[in-house]
Design a protein around this motif. Sequence first.
Motif, mmCIF file in Angstrom:
data_model
loop_
_atom_site.group_PDB
_atom_site.id
_atom_site.type_symbol
_atom_site.label_atom_id
_atom_site.label_comp_id
_atom_site.label_asym_id
_atom_site.label_seq_id
_atom_site.Cartn_x
_atom_site.Cartn_y
_atom_site.Cartn_z
ATOM 1 N N ALA A 1 22.156 59.324 -20.903
ATOM 2 C CA ALA A 1 22.442 60.743 -21.021
ATOM 3 C C ALA A 1 23.399 60.990 -22.178
ATOM 4 C CB ALA A 1 23.051 61.260 -19.719
ATOM 5 N N ASN A 2 23.345 62.187 -22.724
ATOM 6 C CA ASN A 2 24.287 62.557 -23.774
ATOM 7 C C ASN A 2 25.715 62.462 -23.224
ATOM 8 O OD1 ASN A 2 25.101 63.534 -26.325
ATOM 9 N ND2 ASN A 2 25.262 65.608 -25.518
ATOM 10 N N GLY A 3 26.578 61.740 -23.935
ATOM 11 C CA GLY A 3 27.940 61.548 -23.476
ATOM 12 C C GLY A 3 28.142 60.343 -22.586
ATOM 13 N N ALA A 4 27.099 59.531 -22.400
ATOM 14 C CA ALA A 4 27.206 58.360 -21.521
ATOM 15 C C ALA A 4 28.236 57.372 -22.054
ATOM 16 C CB ALA A 4 25.848 57.682 -21.387
ATOM 17 N N VAL A 5 28.900 56.678 -21.139
ATOM 18 C CA VAL A 5 29.879 55.654 -21.506
ATOM 19 C C VAL A 5 29.474 54.332 -20.866
ATOM 20 C CG1 VAL A 5 31.765 57.319 -21.749
ATOM 21 C CG2 VAL A 5 31.350 56.244 -19.531
ATOM 22 N N ASP A 6 30.080 53.262 -21.337
ATOM 23 C CA ASP A 6 29.836 51.913 -20.806
ATOM 24 C C ASP A 6 28.377 51.502 -20.904
ATOM 25 O OD1 ASP A 6 32.500 51.592 -20.192
ATOM 26 O OD2 ASP A 6 32.285 52.351 -18.156
ATOM 27 N N VAL A 7 27.704 51.949 -21.973
ATOM 28 C CA VAL A 7 26.336 51.529 -22.229
ATOM 29 C C VAL A 7 26.354 50.090 -22.748
ATOM 30 C CG1 VAL A 7 24.259 51.961 -23.611
ATOM 31 C CG2 VAL A 7 25.599 53.884 -22.715
ATOM 32 N N ALA A 8 25.459 49.238 -22.247
ATOM 33 C CA ALA A 8 25.419 47.840 -22.679
ATOM 34 C C ALA A 8 25.149 47.762 -24.180
ATOM 35 C CB ALA A 8 24.351 47.072 -21.912
ATOM 36 N N ASP A 9 25.788 46.808 -24.831
ATOM 37 C CA ASP A 9 25.622 46.676 -26.281
ATOM 38 C C ASP A 9 24.465 45.754 -26.639
ATOM 39 O OD1 ASP A 9 27.103 44.512 -25.254
ATOM 40 O OD2 ASP A 9 27.926 44.052 -27.228
ATOM 41 N N ALA A 10 23.551 45.531 -25.687
ATOM 42 C CA ALA A 10 22.329 44.786 -25.987
ATOM 43 C C ALA A 10 21.335 45.741 -26.650
ATOM 44 C CB ALA A 10 21.749 44.210 -24.697
ATOM 45 N N ASP A 11 20.148 45.236 -27.022
ATOM 46 C CA ASP A 11 19.108 46.113 -27.550
ATOM 47 C C ASP A 11 18.856 47.233 -26.541
ATOM 48 O OD1 ASP A 11 19.006 44.381 -29.628
ATOM 49 O OD2 ASP A 11 17.087 43.478 -29.095
ATOM 50 N N LEU A 12 18.731 48.461 -27.044
ATOM 51 C CA LEU A 12 18.711 49.625 -26.167
ATOM 52 C C LEU A 12 17.503 50.505 -26.464
ATOM 53 C CD1 LEU A 12 20.238 51.461 -24.088
ATOM 54 C CD2 LEU A 12 21.367 52.513 -26.062
ATOM 55 N N ASN A 13 16.807 50.932 -25.430
ATOM 56 C CA ASN A 13 15.726 51.908 -25.550
ATOM 57 C C ASN A 13 16.239 53.266 -25.085
ATOM 58 O OD1 ASN A 13 13.923 49.971 -26.447
ATOM 59 N ND2 ASN A 13 13.094 49.575 -24.418
ATOM 60 N N VAL A 14 16.350 54.200 -26.023
ATOM 61 C CA VAL A 14 16.746 55.564 -25.690
ATOM 62 C C VAL A 14 15.476 56.348 -25.391
ATOM 63 C CG1 VAL A 14 17.883 57.657 -26.498
ATOM 64 C CG2 VAL A 14 18.782 55.410 -27.163
ATOM 65 N N VAL A 15 15.382 56.934 -24.210
ATOM 66 C CA VAL A 15 14.197 57.677 -23.797
ATOM 67 C C VAL A 15 14.545 59.163 -23.709
ATOM 68 C CG1 VAL A 15 12.425 57.984 -22.038
ATOM 69 C CG2 VAL A 15 13.329 55.695 -22.517
#
Length: 484
Positions: free
Chosen positions: A54-68
Amino acid sequence: MKDMKIESMVLYKCIGKLLIVLLLLPLFYACGSDSSSQEEPQLDAPQLVSSTPANGAVDVADADLNVVLTYDQNVTAPSAGHSRVVVAGATVDKVSANLKNVTICLSGLEKGTNYNLVIPEGVVLGPTGVKAPQLTISFSTVKKPEIKPVDAELCTSDPLPQAKKVYDYLISVYGSKTLSASMANVSWNIAEAELVEKATGKYPAIAFFDYIHLAWSPANWIDYSDTKIVEDWWNANGLVGASWHWNVPAKEGDTDLNKYTCTPGNGTQNSDGNWTTTFRPKNIFTEGTWESNIAKADLEKMAGYLKLLQDKGIPVIWRPLHEAAGNIYEYNGGTAWFWWGIDGAEAYKKLWRYMFDFFKGKGIRNLIWVWTTQTKDADFYPGDEYVDIIGRDIYSQTVGTDNASQYNLIFGSYPQKMIALSECGSVAKLSEQWSAGANWSFFMPWYQYDATTLVGHQHADQAWWKDAMSQDYVITRDRMPSMK
């Protein structure tokens, strides 16, 4: 009368003219209006409904990321616009659309960083080609846990110099590197380490053994006094670890080794054919009980085997009495899995300290003590003065962030100690755990009894080990300095 006829005729004429006007009016508007008004109205521009993260999300993993990105209508994302999608400090690898979703694949994310993913106007189109407005998704990656200074000294007073060197080395790399480890296949071998080397070209940095067959040794099939395999590993700059599945008689007076076990119960066989024991740890501290006599004899024998390694200058990362709490804090009706936890926390802590003091009295100075937590069992912790490293055994956790959550939970409770993944099986790849913030001191997948290859291994298969051993922060045996 004549006047009335004239008025009627006038009225009829007026009505006729009005009807003609009304009939011609639609034709007038049709001829005089803009032809574009005859086109079907366009749909509104696609609007974002939600995004993951979500917009403003925190603590997102720093691995490869798929933004949907999910829109309110079916959308497309023509390839001509893909290069316009940007995120400063990272890489956009791929943009694709399917029905109402647009997926943007990112790589190169780093811990503790704020990111703004910008999707300009027109990159996303509605079904009739209407341009979606510009969109920015902001998020921040998980922060790297603050690594506080851990206890600088071993809990063993006057430790073997080589043990101090190993401990100091573990501290020096903690948080930035992790040591790979393998478990002996049951007891006294490096079979799993050999499988890892065959699959990856590298040996793990640590080989763990198990004194599970203490009651049987020495025999023609197991003799812990034959330390050549351990010496060879140590001489190749590998570190040595050991656990102890402490098997005891099923009942008082039993001498049949086939009935020896570490599973608590009523001294009979379970439905699976394995034996249980009535051995109670709380009775060890009462002179003359059969539990006291067995414990003293076993600890005496174990001290002798550990002394053989000490005399050769070999320190041992020592992990006894593991998983003591079992699942008693996880479920209603949960219980200890091993006899050493069956009498609860106080008896367990007393037993740990009893072992510690027993070995100290025998002059054992080559141990680095690892206590295994179940994450809700603070009452079982023996105390800082008896523990050097906190271990955690994790199975069937395939999401990196779930493993990292357990690491962070332990880190918050024991910041003064290094934390290790002391056993694992069927867990997320090491790279995913590490990226999510699980900075284990070392990690050790469990063995598979009948394994001849890592292909299809039940706990850590070839793909898992290749991922682990290819990371620059994973220390393998060939990268180990000499601790002699």
